[in-house]
Design an enzyme around this catalytic site. Structure first.
Site, PDB file in Angstrom:
ATOM      1  N   ARG A  65       0.796  -1.220   0.000  1.00 57.97           N
ATOM      2  CA  ARG A  65       0.000   0.000   0.000  1.00 57.97           C
ATOM      3  C   ARG A  65       0.835   1.278   0.000  1.00 57.97           C
ATOM      4  NH1 ARG A  65      -2.718  -4.095   2.088  1.00 57.97           N
ATOM      5  NH2 ARG A  65      -0.611  -4.518   2.798  1.00 57.97           N
ATOM      6  N   THR A  66       1.778   1.370   0.930  1.00 59.12           N
ATOM      7  CA  THR A  66       2.470   2.654   1.127  1.00 59.12           C
ATOM      8  C   THR A  66       3.315   3.004  -0.089  1.00 59.12           C
ATOM      9  OG1 THR A  66       2.570   2.021   3.451  1.00 59.12           O
ATOM     10  CG2 THR A  66       3.855   3.947   2.794  1.00 59.12           C
ATOM     11  N   ARG A 115      11.274   3.865   3.838  1.00 55.94           N
ATOM     12  CA  ARG A 115      10.817   2.841   4.788  1.00 55.94           C
ATOM     13  C   ARG A 115      12.023   2.017   5.210  1.00 55.94           C
ATOM     14  NH1 ARG A 115       5.716  -1.130   4.669  1.00 55.94           N
ATOM     15  NH2 ARG A 115       4.777   0.862   5.215  1.00 55.94           N
ATOM     16  N   HIS A 145       4.725   5.745  11.678  1.00 57.71           N
ATOM     17  CA  HIS A 145       4.264   5.616  10.288  1.00 57.71           C
ATOM     18  C   HIS A 145       3.287   6.782  10.088  1.00 57.71           C
ATOM     19  CE1 HIS A 145       3.148   4.075   6.497  1.00 57.71           C
ATOM     20  NE2 HIS A 145       2.834   2.832   6.800  1.00 57.71           N
TER      21      HIS A 145
HETATM   22  N1   CP Z   1      -0.240  -0.120   6.006  1.00 59.25           N
HETATM   23  C1   CP Z   1       0.947  -0.360   5.418  1.00 59.25           C
HETATM   24  O1   CP Z   1       1.977   0.255   5.761  1.00 59.25           O
HETATM   25  O2   CP Z   1       0.921  -1.300   4.444  1.00 59.25           O
HETATM   26  P1   CP Z   1       2.178  -1.735   3.543  1.00 59.25           P
HETATM   27  O3   CP Z   1       3.164  -2.403   4.457  1.00 59.25           O
HETATM   28  O4   CP Z   1       1.634  -2.627   2.489  1.00 59.25           O
HETATM   29  O5   CP Z   1       2.766  -0.470   2.977  1.00 59.25           O
END
Ligand code: CP
Length: 317
Positions: A65-66, A115, A145
């Site tokens: 997602r991110t 990240r 986050h």
């Molecule tokens: N919510 C979230 O950080 O999802 P991802 O790890 O897929 O980015």
């Protein structure tokens, strides 16, 4: 003490954590995001606010997602986007993270989205980048986050606009969750009067109540009359030793089923930052049910990340 995320004039220079950010900046981000929601409805889903700027996504930890929504958001702002593949980069030859950043800055990167599994990684980079470069923390260890916290409060504000009259329950592995920390800081700063955390003692940080939350160990008690139920992923990769009997046992006590959800207000919304473990922290019927706003959270993540990046770019020296 000066907040390293802010300029001397109090404007947002980097987004590293929600902790310490004033309510005015959180509202600026949320209100700006509101103005970007409609961009997705246009035939040409683009605005020119970051034309000529280069955004570099560097993800040392996996993400669906991110990473993707940062890329979509930057492209909708008309920025050029580089996704550094860490596995095929010179990191594998021993290059330090700061040398990688310096080299990408030499290629005229204007913004880094980072990240990393280590808490503090984005802070370290922000301390060393050139004055015109911005850093966004896309998740560091169990620390923070911030864009997830912001997109979660944006989603809550969308469905429950009266933030000053809300009960929010955050359920599950709070101890290892950077998302829970960011949400708690965002919700309390924005004036949500009652934020509950529901978890076994082994999955709560010491002195968690000092963050301004009410602590519950019994899920049925904790869910009673809440407006928002935010489920967290059980972060097995960050657990050491026997913190839980088993995931089946966890689901029995802390998994969200329709029966438990019925203890919340009838119009309560169900959220989860993802990735979800169905049958561990949430029952599939609830995750896909009509109270779930889990996929809208993802969609709103684009507008919120557009807001963060455009505000930072607008505050360039
Ligand atoms: N919510 C979230 O950080 O999802 P991802 O790890 O897929 O980015």
């Amino acid at each position: 003490m000066h907040n390293p995320q802010l300029t001397k004039e109090g404007k947002l220079k980097h987004l590293l954590s929600i902790e310490g950010l004033p309510k005015s900046i959180l509202n600026q981000i949320l209100d700006t995001a509101e103005s970007f929601v409609g961009v997705a409805e246009r035939e040409v889903k683009k605005v020119p606010l970051m034309r000529g700027k280069t955004v570099c996504n560097i993800f040392f930890e996996n993400s669906t997602r991110t990473r993707t929504t940062f890329e979509i958001a930057a492209k909708r702002l008309s920025a050029d986007v580089i996704n550094l593949n860490v596995n095929t980069s010179s990191q594998s030859k021993g290059e330090t993270i700061l040398d990688t950043i310096n080299n990408l800055t030499a290629m005229h990167a204007d913004m880094f989205v980072i990240r990393h599994a280590q808490s503090g990684a984005a802070h370290l980079i922000a301390k060393h980048v050139a004055p015109h470069v911005h850093v966004v923390n896309a998740g560091d260890g169990r620390h923070s986050h911030p864009t997830q916290g912001l997109l979660d409060v944006f989603t809550i504000r969308h469905y429950k606009p009266d933030m000053h009259n809300l009960r929010v329950a955050i359920v599950g592995d709070v101890l290892h969750s950077r998302v829970a920390r960011s949400e708690i800081h965002a919700l309390t700063t924005l004036g949500v009067p009652e934020v509950r955390v529901i978890a076994p003692k082994t999955l709560l940080p010491e002195h968690v109540e000092k963050l301004g939350v009410h602590v519950y160990h019994d899920m049925c008690e904790g869910l009673r009359d809440v407006d928002v139920v935010m489920m967290l992923r059980l972060q097995s990769e960050r657990m050491t030793g026997a913190m839980l009997p088993s995931s089946q046992e966890f689901f029995k006590t802390y998994g969200l089923t329709q029966e438990k959800l019925d203890l919340a207000k009838p119009d309560a919304i169900v959220m989860h930052p993802g990735p979800m473990n169905r049958g561990v922290e949430i029952d599939s019927a609830v995750a896909d049910g009509n109270q779930s706003v889990i996929l809208p959270q993802v969609t709103y993540g684009i507008a919120v990340r557009m807001a963060v990046m455009s505000i930072l770019a607008g505050n360039s020296e």
